[in-house]
Scaffold this motif. Sequence first.
Motif, PDB file in Angstrom:
ATOM      1  N   THR A 132       0.872  -1.168   0.000  1.00 12.96           N
ATOM      2  CA  THR A 132       0.000   0.000   0.000  1.00 12.96           C
ATOM      3  C   THR A 132       0.908   1.217   0.000  1.00 12.96           C
ATOM      4  N   ASN A 133       0.707   2.124  -0.951  1.00 14.02           N
ATOM      5  CA  ASN A 133       1.572   3.284  -1.084  1.00 14.02           C
ATOM      6  C   ASN A 133       0.809   4.559  -0.745  1.00 14.02           C
ATOM      7  N   TYR A 134       1.431   5.401   0.077  1.00  7.44           N
ATOM      8  CA  TYR A 134       0.843   6.660   0.537  1.00  7.44           C
ATOM      9  C   TYR A 134       1.635   7.816  -0.066  1.00  7.44           C
ATOM     10  N   THR A 135       0.919   8.764  -0.680  1.00  4.89           N
ATOM     11  CA  THR A 135       1.534   9.918  -1.319  1.00  4.89           C
ATOM     12  C   THR A 135       0.825  11.186  -0.857  1.00  4.89           C
ATOM     13  N   THR A 136       1.048  12.280  -1.576  1.00  8.29           N
ATOM     14  CA  THR A 136       0.349  13.523  -1.244  1.00  8.29           C
ATOM     15  C   THR A 136      -1.165  13.348  -1.354  1.00  8.29           C
ATOM     16  N   ALA A 137      -1.601  12.399  -2.169  1.00  5.48           N
ATOM     17  CA  ALA A 137      -3.037  12.126  -2.282  1.00  5.48           C
ATOM     18  C   ALA A 137      -3.591  11.540  -0.995  1.00  5.48           C
ATOM     19  N   ASN A 138      -2.707  11.015  -0.133  1.00  3.46           N
ATOM     20  CA  ASN A 138      -3.124  10.433   1.144  1.00  3.46           C
ATOM     21  C   ASN A 138      -2.681  11.280   2.322  1.00  3.46           C
ATOM     22  N   GLY A 139      -2.417  12.568   2.068  1.00  3.85           N
ATOM     23  CA  GLY A 139      -2.143  13.499   3.147  1.00  3.85           C
ATOM     24  C   GLY A 139      -0.706  13.870   3.359  1.00  3.85           C
ATOM     25  N   LEU A 140       0.252  13.211   2.681  1.00  2.00           N
ATOM     26  CA  LEU A 140       1.652  13.570   2.861  1.00  2.00           C
ATOM     27  C   LEU A 140       1.901  15.004   2.385  1.00  2.00           C
ATOM     28  N   SER A 141       2.759  15.707   3.078  1.00  5.24           N
ATOM     29  CA  SER A 141       3.108  17.069   2.671  1.00  5.24           C
ATOM     30  C   SER A 141       3.934  17.088   1.398  1.00  5.24           C
ATOM     31  N   ASP A 142       4.696  16.012   1.177  1.00  3.25           N
ATOM     32  CA  ASP A 142       5.538  15.903   0.000  1.00  3.25           C
ATOM     33  C   ASP A 142       5.842  14.430  -0.206  1.00  3.25           C
ATOM     34  N   ASN A 143       6.052  14.026  -1.450  1.00  7.24           N
ATOM     35  CA  ASN A 143       6.348  12.621  -1.728  1.00  7.24           C
ATOM     36  C   ASN A 143       7.806  12.253  -1.466  1.00  7.24           C
ATOM     37  N   GLN A 144       8.655  13.262  -1.286  1.00  7.84           N
ATOM     38  CA  GLN A 144      10.029  12.975  -0.900  1.00  7.84           C
ATOM     39  C   GLN A 144      10.055  12.799   0.626  1.00  7.84           C
TER      40      GLN A 144
END
Length: 853
Positions: A132-144
């Motif tokens: 399961t991958n979490y990105t900015t679409a899941n609330g992260l401020s940045d994908n880095q």
Amino acid sequence: MNVAQASSRSPIKVKLVSIRLVLASLLIPIPFLCAPVGPSATATTHALTDDSETDAQISEYVREITQDLDGNFWFGTNGDGVCRYDGTSLTYFSAEQGFGGRAVRGMLQDPDGAMWFATDGGVSRLESGNFTNYTTANGLSDNQVWSIFRDSGGTIWVGTMAGVCRFNGTSFVPFPIPRVEVENPAEGFGPQVIWTMFEDRSGHIWFGTDGEGAHRYDGNTFTSFTTKQGLAGNTVRCITGDRNGHLWLGTRLGGVSRFDGKSIRNFTSKDGLTNNKVYEAREDSAGNLWFSTLGAGVCKYDGTTFTSFGANDGLSLLHVQEIFEDTDGVLWFGCSGGLFRLDGNTFVNVKRGGPWLPLTRGKPRAGGAPIVDPFSGWPTETFELPPGFAPNLPTGSESLLFAPGWRNPDSEEFWSYAFVMSIDESAPDAARVDDLLEQYYNGLMSTFASSKGKEKEVSAVPVRVDVVRTAPNRFEAKMHLIDAFATFEPIDLRVVINTAAVTDKRSSVRVQVSSQPGGHEVWSRLDGAISRILSPIETKKPKVDEAARSLGALTERTVYAGLDESAVKALAREAQARWPQEFAGFTLKSVERCEAGGLTHWMSTWTHAKTGLEFVLVPGGTFPMGSPVSEPNRREDELQHSVTIDPFLIARTECTQGAWAQLASTAGVDRAPSHFKGSKLLPVESISLQDIAAWCAVAELSLPTEAQWEFACRGGTTSAWAMGANKNGLSRFGNLGSADCPQSWIDHEFDITEPWLDGFGDEMAPAGSFNCNSFGLFDVHGNVREWCRDAYSSYQVRPKNGTGLRPGVSEHYVARGGSFNAPARTARSARRLKDSGAVHRHHGFRPSMDLPF
């Protein structure tokens, strides 16, 4: 290029043109495509026996290392995704298999076994074979994402290019941190980048930033530390703690800072640090601090002196990104040139083909990799004592395990082996250990010399042993002798000896011998060899022979732990036949497999006719009672010392209100004294010690001694609690003061800080509502405090071996185990409650019965 592509080519050679280029490779983001939720992680696997790949690096840049609950290693790389080593093969996960990124900056495993990865493409979670991958679409401020961390409350935090986020169970939520003004700003990316996070002993969370120092969060407010407050530098790349409670903060340009809670002391190249660009810091199990530096290898700080390690010690490329100590005490290093491990004072480059060490495993998790036997190539030998070469040794038996090549002078494992002597005399002191070793080796070397006509060489140099006691039951020795196995040259050996009393007239002497220095990896394997001799691992079921059925197997927990279900059942029957009077009121119910804290035992369970309570037959053994000085929240009256306990019977639960009521009339005590009502399964409480004594007399039972209670609570563990060192695991093991208690308890009255909900608020839980420990006992942490038999006394008073009872009279009594309205720290296995003996609604008891060994 991914690993699957690289594997078909010759190994990639990385040339360091300059430190500037290395730094650029660290900081420039690698392009990525954020992978969606993966239906299945179909990975690339490389067998270690594939000749075409054995000389290739597992990756040209290893930057993260961890070990999961099954013992598998995980290696995070700077462009090849993540790699898992399971003892037989390397399995790679990259974007092509659903992994969220290619560069891995952090890894952890949660209590449910899911692996979490901080990557250049967000956060990836691997659970049950699916990503399961979490990105900015899941609330992260940045994908880095540059760092990932799980606090003691179970919350997962990540540091990104644009600040901190917390995981709320379904998505990530930004967590603002303060901005501060600094002198001479010199960040690389920007102060919102969070390089590292750490939780100190007080539960405060620290954030290391890219240019604005470190911020400490106490749950309500932030305190910032920069060069204005004395910090070595404003770019904080790593934070760790040592056993003294000090924090060490490594900076990009200023060296490392040590914070003792009040003041900061800085260490730089002028103090012996290899250079001032510190990227990782870690304390090893021996108490040394290790620091990795940019372009200058690593250095070790022993509290006084810095020692540098670099190209001359086997580190072919000097940029070290990661330092990790595994469960066997081996130090691993992730470098810009691949993977290395420390062998003594030499660094070994571990490639796909090795050299790998055997994985030491316990029981695998569901769906985990099979257990790999780490001693499959070790010769073994067992014989009766005294041996012919040393007729004056005491009677008993001896079992040995030899490292492969132990009689080959060209092998680094030459002269490395472990053995256990079970002798028919009391546990030896230092002088007796010296005597036993001299007798043993003088006889052994003379016998081998005679067989080869070399008596003169050996007789000219008698064995010399210098023994030093390093702990109550531990000794270390230097031994000088002539090697009669092969070279007939003088040799100096290091010997580690641990003793354990089985009875007053029988003990075990556990010996590890090697010519290798103390830091050599063979010593961790010799520790495992001793454990193997004492308790075979589950891959080899012990035979259920007369020795296993004899009551002797019940007197040593480490031996007992190796018995299977049928052996434990036979042992229970033999105990019942041996002590018919004590077992007259008990009926054997079943044999159950119990597990907690990484330990497993088959336990015989018994029904007590008079009370209806279930009991377990607890094996005996010698254990370290009290707590180590490094244990958080330790108190002065917990001085750690060795105690030998005989087997005994103890109730699986605290005495219930139903069991109390069955004998109350006969005992002349109140039938329903408890404050809490509603179920006969609730623990009985609000009772006096006098009433407990009257009830126990009718039941033909007693209270356990304080030593029996702690031994039974621990179930063989040495951690703060029976399930481990992290208090959050207690949510599955006991009813304690937690987040669902009244707010007044949390804010003022009882200082409760536990974040979990256990479902019982300000009430008791029915006995047995939570998981049991590895001895099958429920509620050893929480619900009600449990009275013990002893009066409260100092641990300077020696306990009586067998029951562990401490003689003496005191106006105070002792209770154990914490309660429903108290925080986790009060429920530690070693925690003692000194009490006047007054009646309390949070005090109960757990009955027991001594067996006359």
